[in-house]
Design an enzyme around this catalytic site. Structure first.
Site, short mmCIF file in Angstrom:
data_model
loop_
_atom_site.label_atom_id
_atom_site.label_comp_id
_atom_site.label_asym_id
_atom_site.label_seq_id
_atom_site.Cartn_x
_atom_site.Cartn_y
_atom_site.Cartn_z
N TYR A 10 48.02 74.54 48.02
CA TYR A 10 46.82 75.24 48.51
C TYR A 10 46.92 75.52 50.02
O TYR A 10 46.96 76.68 50.45
CB TYR A 10 45.59 74.38 48.18
CG TYR A 10 44.34 74.75 48.93
CD1 TYR A 10 43.91 76.08 49.02
CD2 TYR A 10 43.57 73.77 49.55
CE1 TYR A 10 42.75 76.41 49.71
CE2 TYR A 10 42.41 74.08 50.23
CZ TYR A 10 42.01 75.42 50.31
OH TYR A 10 40.87 75.72 50.99
N LEU A 32 56.53 71.69 42.88
CA LEU A 32 55.52 72.28 41.98
C LEU A 32 54.72 71.22 41.23
O LEU A 32 54.11 71.52 40.21
CB LEU A 32 56.16 73.28 41.01
CG LEU A 32 56.92 74.45 41.66
CD1 LEU A 32 57.45 75.40 40.58
CD2 LEU A 32 56.03 75.23 42.62
N ASN A 103 55.47 59.07 47.39
CA ASN A 103 55.53 60.51 47.64
C ASN A 103 55.26 60.86 49.10
O ASN A 103 55.97 61.66 49.70
CB ASN A 103 54.53 61.23 46.74
CG ASN A 103 54.78 62.73 46.71
OD1 ASN A 103 55.88 63.17 46.41
ND2 ASN A 103 53.77 63.50 47.06
N TYR A 152 45.52 56.95 50.83
CA TYR A 152 45.98 58.27 51.26
C TYR A 152 46.15 58.29 52.78
O TYR A 152 47.22 58.66 53.31
CB TYR A 152 44.98 59.35 50.80
CG TYR A 152 45.20 60.69 51.44
CD1 TYR A 152 46.42 61.33 51.38
CD2 TYR A 152 44.15 61.32 52.13
CE1 TYR A 152 46.61 62.57 51.98
CE2 TYR A 152 44.33 62.55 52.74
CZ TYR A 152 45.57 63.17 52.67
OH TYR A 152 45.76 64.37 53.28
N ASN A 181 38.22 68.51 56.57
CA ASN A 181 38.15 68.93 55.16
C ASN A 181 38.49 70.41 54.97
O ASN A 181 37.64 71.27 55.17
CB ASN A 181 36.77 68.62 54.59
CG ASN A 181 36.60 67.12 54.37
OD1 ASN A 181 36.64 66.36 55.33
ND2 ASN A 181 36.46 66.72 53.13
N HIS A 200 38.29 67.81 44.67
CA HIS A 200 37.64 68.11 45.95
C HIS A 200 36.27 68.76 45.75
O HIS A 200 36.03 69.48 44.78
CB HIS A 200 38.55 68.98 46.81
CG HIS A 200 39.73 68.20 47.33
ND1 HIS A 200 41.00 68.37 46.85
CD2 HIS A 200 39.80 67.22 48.24
CE1 HIS A 200 41.81 67.52 47.46
NE2 HIS A 200 41.11 66.81 48.32
N1 UDP Z 1 32.36 64.24 46.59
C1 UDP Z 1 31.33 64.08 45.67
N2 UDP Z 1 31.60 64.35 44.35
C2 UDP Z 1 32.81 64.77 43.92
C3 UDP Z 1 33.85 64.95 44.87
C4 UDP Z 1 33.59 64.67 46.20
O1 UDP Z 1 30.22 63.70 46.01
O2 UDP Z 1 32.98 64.98 42.70
C5 UDP Z 1 32.10 63.93 48.00
C6 UDP Z 1 33.00 62.82 48.54
O3 UDP Z 1 32.44 61.55 48.28
C7 UDP Z 1 33.04 63.16 50.03
C8 UDP Z 1 32.91 64.68 50.05
O4 UDP Z 1 32.40 65.06 48.77
O5 UDP Z 1 31.93 62.62 50.68
C9 UDP Z 1 34.23 65.38 50.28
O6 UDP Z 1 35.16 64.87 49.35
P1 UDP Z 1 36.56 65.55 49.09
O7 UDP Z 1 37.24 64.77 48.00
O8 UDP Z 1 36.37 67.01 48.89
O9 UDP Z 1 37.32 65.39 50.48
P2 UDP Z 1 37.68 64.07 51.34
O10 UDP Z 1 36.56 63.92 52.32
O11 UDP Z 1 37.83 62.92 50.42
O12 UDP Z 1 38.96 64.44 52.01
#
Ligand code: UDP
Length: 340
Positions: A10, A32, A103, A152, A181, A200
């Site tokens: 992405y 991939l 990874n 991560y 983000n 996400h």
């Molecule tokens: N989030 C959520 N429900 C979901 C996926 C994400 O409430 O199904 C929330 C997550 O807890 C965080 C925000 O959305 O507060 C962004 O999460 P994402 O996984 O997109 O990115 P991150 O901040 O983990 O890199």
């Protein structure tokens, strides 16, 4: 020529577009596993409209495959590497740490050793705001202590902590870019965010709005924030891509030898605000469930990106959440890629 690992992913596909549009020839190295072969094709298609764009070659393989890297370096005069290939799901990283250490960390070490052996001395490393963990203050400057609260972030921090030694011992010039983000899609609508297993926020809410998911769950509404949901700093993927080009140019010009930059807009948006932006884009209201907090999630992550603005001349074009979400919505409506 520039080697871009993870260039079929992405963020990677947007970076490939930006770098090739600036006239650099690009070799993408991608296994991939999360990337998509169609992304590389789509970038080639959309670059037809750009005068002087570079060529793009796709090599399929692991970013830490040393013999393959040696072969690529023998066949192409690699001036610099942009290393994006990685897994990036916080929740998964907490359930399967080994996957992330193998990874993101081990493969990166093999890549670094290959660069050393092949005398490639310029690297743009894709890092993350997750290296900061639960921040002591917001917005977060680059000097903030690194104390990742998820695997991560830890898998990326370990590589970041090695880079200064590669600089001292082997003369590697590097820039680490700590993304907040990443979201949105290229204005062409031809490339965007597509994961086999989506985790996400923005794509999940959009898929819910399109009726391709039955439910969407907010991970916790009891955080100490203005509406109880987590606050994040969303940044348009094309603005991220622009920063990669600026970082690459700074390394190639010899202006930067060793530097870390945050990349975000410095604007907080809650999960509920993201849902409202998707509702605005699709023109109807959505029902969402409230679930428990996700393990490893800091409540607020907000970038100070002043350093990138001052030193790289970075200028985000799409800082508003609604623009970011609208571009993602457009992409999802048009998207018809096969699974890779
Ligand atoms: N989030 C959520 N429900 C979901 C996926 C994400 O409430 O199904 C929330 C997550 O807890 C965080 C925000 O959305 O507060 C962004 O999460 P994402 O996984 O997109 O990115 P991150 O901040 O983990 O890199």
């Amino acid at each position: 020529m520039i080697l871009i690992t993870g260039g079929a992913g992405y963020i990677g596909s947007h970076v490939v577009k930006e770098i090739a549009a600036a006239g650099f020839d690009v070799v993408i190295l991608d296994n991939l596993s999360t990337g998509n072969r169609v992304a590389a094709e789509a970038v080639r298609t959309l670059l037809r409209d750009y005068d002087g764009a570079g060529q793009i070659e796709l090599v399929i393989g692991d970013c830490g495959n040393e013999s393959l890297l040696d072969q690529i370096c023998r066949q192409h005069p690699i001036d610099a590497v942009i290393h994006l290939a990685a897994f990036s799901e916080v929740g998964e990283s907490m359930r399967d740490a080994a996957k992330y250490f193998s990874n993101n960390t081990a493969q990166s070490i093999y890549l670094l050793n290959s660069l050393k052996r092949n005398r490639v001395d310029k690297l743009v490393f894709s890092s993350t705001a997750a290296v900061y963990g639960q921040p002591l203050r917001n917005p977060i400057p680059e000097e903030h202590p690194l104390q990742p609260s998820n695997v991560y972030g830890l898998s990326k921090m370990m590589i970041e902590s090695m880079l200064p030694r590669y600089r001292v011992n082997y003369g590697l010039n590097y820039i680490s870019l700590r993304y907040f983000n990443a979201a949105g899609a290229d204005a062409s609508g031809l490339i965007g965010e597509k994961h086999r297993q989506e985790s996400h926020l923005i794509p999940l809410v959009i898929l819910r709005a399109m009726g391709r998911r039955d439910r969407f769950t907010i991970f916790g509404d009891d955080y100490d924030t203005y509406d109880g949901t987590c606050l994040r700093d969303y940044i348009h993927v094309s603005d991220l891509a622009q920063a990669h080009l600026l970082a690459l140019q700074a390394l190639l010009a010899g202006n930067v030898r060793e530097r870390v930059y945050n990349l975000g807009n410095g604007r907080p948006h809650s999960v509920r605000e993201v849902i409202a932006a998707v509702e605005q884009a699709c023109g109807r209201s959505l029902t969402c469930d409230i679930g428990p907090r996700r393990l490893g999630d800091p409540s607020i992550l907000l970038a100070s990106s002043q350093r990138a603005v001052d030193e790289l001349g970075w200028k985000p074009q799409y800082p508003h959440l609604q623009n970011i979400v609208d571009s993602a919505w457009r992409w999802h409506r048009l998207e018809n890629w096969p699974e890779s």
